[in-house]
Design a protein around this motif. Sequence first.
Motif, mmCIF file in Angstrom:
data_model
loop_
_atom_site.group_PDB
_atom_site.id
_atom_site.type_symbol
_atom_site.label_atom_id
_atom_site.label_comp_id
_atom_site.label_asym_id
_atom_site.label_seq_id
_atom_site.Cartn_x
_atom_site.Cartn_y
_atom_site.Cartn_z
ATOM 1 N N CYS A 51 3.120 -1.181 4.137
ATOM 2 C CA CYS A 51 2.797 0.203 3.779
ATOM 3 C C CYS A 51 4.097 0.949 3.501
ATOM 4 O O CYS A 51 5.014 0.948 4.327
ATOM 5 C CB CYS A 51 2.022 0.874 4.905
ATOM 6 S SG CYS A 51 1.160 2.378 4.390
ATOM 7 N N LEU A 52 4.162 1.573 2.331
ATOM 8 C CA LEU A 52 5.342 2.316 1.908
ATOM 9 C C LEU A 52 5.000 3.800 1.897
ATOM 10 O O LEU A 52 4.146 4.249 1.134
ATOM 11 C CB LEU A 52 5.787 1.854 0.520
ATOM 12 C CG LEU A 52 7.021 2.520 -0.095
ATOM 13 C CD1 LEU A 52 8.206 2.444 0.846
ATOM 14 C CD2 LEU A 52 7.340 1.877 -1.441
ATOM 15 N N TRP A 53 5.658 4.548 2.789
ATOM 16 C CA TRP A 53 5.377 5.968 2.973
ATOM 17 C C TRP A 53 6.463 6.795 2.295
ATOM 18 O O TRP A 53 7.630 6.729 2.672
ATOM 19 C CB TRP A 53 5.329 6.314 4.455
ATOM 20 C CG TRP A 53 4.312 5.556 5.253
ATOM 21 C CD1 TRP A 53 4.474 4.345 5.868
ATOM 22 C CD2 TRP A 53 2.967 5.966 5.533
ATOM 23 N NE1 TRP A 53 3.320 3.979 6.518
ATOM 24 C CE2 TRP A 53 2.370 4.947 6.328
ATOM 25 C CE3 TRP A 53 2.204 7.084 5.194
ATOM 26 C CZ2 TRP A 53 1.063 5.032 6.794
ATOM 27 C CZ3 TRP A 53 0.903 7.163 5.650
ATOM 28 C CH2 TRP A 53 0.342 6.151 6.438
ATOM 29 N N LEU A 54 6.074 7.607 1.313
ATOM 30 C CA LEU A 54 7.012 8.490 0.609
ATOM 31 C C LEU A 54 6.596 9.934 0.871
ATOM 32 O O LEU A 54 5.470 10.329 0.545
ATOM 33 C CB LEU A 54 7.000 8.228 -0.898
ATOM 34 C CG LEU A 54 7.204 6.782 -1.365
ATOM 35 C CD1 LEU A 54 7.176 6.726 -2.886
ATOM 36 C CD2 LEU A 54 8.498 6.218 -0.836
ATOM 37 N N ILE B 214 -3.100 11.171 6.958
ATOM 38 C CA ILE B 214 -2.100 10.114 7.154
ATOM 39 C C ILE B 214 -2.379 9.288 8.408
ATOM 40 O O ILE B 214 -2.083 8.086 8.427
ATOM 41 C CB ILE B 214 -0.669 10.691 7.199
ATOM 42 C CG1 ILE B 214 -0.546 11.778 8.261
ATOM 43 C CG2 ILE B 214 -0.269 11.222 5.829
ATOM 44 C CD1 ILE B 214 0.878 12.288 8.461
ATOM 45 N N PHE B 215 -2.947 9.901 9.431
ATOM 46 C CA PHE B 215 -3.159 9.144 10.676
ATOM 47 C C PHE B 215 -4.334 8.163 10.567
ATOM 48 O O PHE B 215 -4.202 7.004 10.981
ATOM 49 C CB PHE B 215 -3.306 10.097 11.858
ATOM 50 C CG PHE B 215 -2.039 10.857 12.151
ATOM 51 C CD1 PHE B 215 -0.907 10.208 12.602
ATOM 52 C CD2 PHE B 215 -1.973 12.224 11.936
ATOM 53 C CE1 PHE B 215 0.276 10.897 12.854
ATOM 54 C CE2 PHE B 215 -0.801 12.930 12.182
ATOM 55 C CZ PHE B 215 0.329 12.265 12.640
ATOM 56 N N LEU C 244 0.865 -1.177 0.000
ATOM 57 C CA LEU C 244 0.000 0.000 0.000
ATOM 58 C C LEU C 244 0.900 1.225 0.000
ATOM 59 O O LEU C 244 1.720 1.407 0.909
ATOM 60 C CB LEU C 244 -0.886 -0.011 1.252
ATOM 61 C CG LEU C 244 -1.681 1.266 1.557
ATOM 62 C CD1 LEU C 244 -2.724 1.518 0.476
ATOM 63 C CD2 LEU C 244 -2.340 1.171 2.933
ATOM 64 N N GLY C 245 0.778 2.065 -1.018
ATOM 65 C CA GLY C 245 1.656 3.218 -1.147
ATOM 66 C C GLY C 245 0.977 4.522 -0.794
ATOM 67 O O GLY C 245 -0.203 4.732 -1.107
ATOM 68 N N TYR C 246 1.726 5.385 -0.132
ATOM 69 C CA TYR C 246 1.302 6.769 0.103
ATOM 70 C C TYR C 246 2.442 7.667 -0.334
ATOM 71 O O TYR C 246 3.608 7.430 0.005
ATOM 72 C CB TYR C 246 0.991 7.028 1.579
ATOM 73 C CG TYR C 246 0.771 8.507 1.856
ATOM 74 C CD1 TYR C 246 -0.487 9.067 1.699
ATOM 75 C CD2 TYR C 246 1.835 9.342 2.218
ATOM 76 C CE1 TYR C 246 -0.692 10.428 1.919
ATOM 77 C CE2 TYR C 246 1.641 10.701 2.427
ATOM 78 C CZ TYR C 246 0.382 11.236 2.277
ATOM 79 O OH TYR C 246 0.191 12.587 2.468
ATOM 80 N N THR C 247 2.121 8.734 -1.060
ATOM 81 C CA THR C 247 3.140 9.700 -1.437
ATOM 82 C C THR C 247 2.569 11.099 -1.334
ATOM 83 O O THR C 247 1.469 11.368 -1.811
ATOM 84 C CB THR C 247 3.685 9.437 -2.856
ATOM 85 O OG1 THR C 247 4.631 10.461 -3.197
ATOM 86 C CG2 THR C 247 2.577 9.400 -3.894
ATOM 87 N N ALA D 103 -2.943 4.918 -1.829
ATOM 88 C CA ALA D 103 -3.905 5.569 -0.941
ATOM 89 C C ALA D 103 -3.799 7.082 -1.088
ATOM 90 O O ALA D 103 -2.700 7.644 -1.044
ATOM 91 C CB ALA D 103 -3.647 5.163 0.503
ATOM 92 N N PHE D 104 -4.940 7.720 -1.277
ATOM 93 C CA PHE D 104 -5.033 9.182 -1.329
ATOM 94 C C PHE D 104 -6.072 9.578 -0.273
ATOM 95 O O PHE D 104 -7.232 9.826 -0.586
ATOM 96 C CB PHE D 104 -5.469 9.623 -2.726
ATOM 97 C CG PHE D 104 -5.149 11.049 -3.056
ATOM 98 C CD1 PHE D 104 -5.154 12.036 -2.085
ATOM 99 C CD2 PHE D 104 -4.858 11.414 -4.361
ATOM 100 C CE1 PHE D 104 -4.872 13.348 -2.394
ATOM 101 C CE2 PHE D 104 -4.573 12.727 -4.691
ATOM 102 C CZ PHE D 104 -4.585 13.711 -3.706
ATOM 103 N N PRO D 105 -5.661 9.624 1.010
ATOM 104 C CA PRO D 105 -6.615 9.632 2.120
ATOM 105 C C PRO D 105 -6.976 11.005 2.694
ATOM 106 O O PRO D 105 -7.400 11.097 3.848
ATOM 107 C CB PRO D 105 -5.867 8.815 3.166
ATOM 108 C CG PRO D 105 -4.434 9.233 2.968
ATOM 109 C CD PRO D 105 -4.276 9.464 1.478
#
Length: 363
Positions: A217-220, A198-199, A186-189, A262-264
Motif C-alpha cells: 500500500c502506497l500512501w500519498l 483511511i482507517f 494499492l495507491g491512496y492519494t 482506492a478512494f475510500p
Amino acid sequence: MKLLFVGTNPENTGAASHFVALVQAMAEAGHEVSAVIYPDGLIWQGLARSRVRLYKAKFRNVLDLRGYAAVFRAARELKPDWLVGNFGKEYWPLIVAGRLLRVPVALFRHRTPPMKAVSAYLIPRLAQHFFAVSRHARQAYLDRGVPGHLVRVLYNPVNMELCRFDPQQRSEILRSLGLGEDAIVLGYTGRMHTGKGIFPLFDAATAAMAEQPRLHCLWLGDGPDAQTLRERAAATATASRHHFLGWIHDIHPYYSAFSMLAFPSIATETFGRVSVEAQAAGVPVLGSDIGGIPETLDVGVTGLLLPPGDVAAWRDAILKLCDPVLRKSMGAAAQDYVQQHFSTPVIAEEFRRSLLGDRCGAD
C-alpha cells in the motif's frame, strides 16, 4: 472566444486543480485566455509555462479594490466575452465586475455545504451560468431551492497526456521503495483524515496482505490523522508493506506505479478528480458508493463501488483486483472511459457550447 478566468485562491485544493485544467483546456482548444491569479500559488505554478496571459492579484474580500483593479486591467486588454470564476470569495466581485464591464459571468461551485442565505439565493440567479462539478452537487443545490434551469453540470477536465502510463517511471518508483516489478500496489492519494476513510482502508489492505504476499500500500498525502495512521501501520506485522511518502506536489508520476487506486471516503465527496486521473493512467479504481464518486467510473467495467467503511467488502475487492487479467481489462476500459467523458477536448467543447447556448436545464 475570449475568456478571462479569475482565481486568486492561494490554497492547494481540488478547485485549484480544476481551475488550472479548465484554463489549459480552453487555451488548447484555441480560445484566447487570460487569468487573474494569486502570485506564486498552485494555480500560478500550474499555468506559468502555458500560453495563457497571467495577471497577479489577490481578492481578500468583496471590497478589495486592488483585486478589482487587476480584473479591469486584464479586461481592458483582453476584452473578454466571459468572466469565469471558481472560488466563493470571488463570486460577488465577479458579478459586480461583470455588471460594470457588461460582460457575462460563469461561476463554478465545488462544494455542497450551503452558502449564506442571501448569496445562495442571488448568486445562481445573477450569474449568467452557474456550474456544479457533479450531478450529486447539482442535486444538493436544487434541494436547497435553486431552480433546476439555473444549474448545469460540467465535470473536471483531465489531461490524458499528463496522466499517461510510463513504465520507466513505474520501475523507478518501485525501485525507490525497494519493490520488485511483480509488486501489486494499492495507491491512496489525498488528505489524511478520518472522513477520507483511511482507517477502514488500512484495515482492509492489511487483511488483504495476509492473503496476498505481493500486495503493498502506497500512501500519498498528509493531514491531521497521518501520524496516527503511521503509528497503526508500524504496530502491524505488515508494517514494511505500508509506504508513506507524505505530501507529493505532483502525483501524476505515481499513477504509473499504482496497480489500483482506492478512494475510500466515508464522508460525502463532491466529485473525485484522483479517480478520473488514475483511470486516465489505466489504473482501475475502488471507490466508495457515496456523493459524486460513482460519477467518476463505469461500475464493474473500470472499477468497483463499495459500501463506505465496510472493511470486509474492501478487503475482498482489493483481493479481486489482485488478479492481473482483471486489472488489465479494467485499466484499458478506464482509459477509454476517461477519454470519452473527462478529457480536456471533451470538457472544453462542452464548456464552449454551454457558454454559447442559452441558460438551460437539467443534465
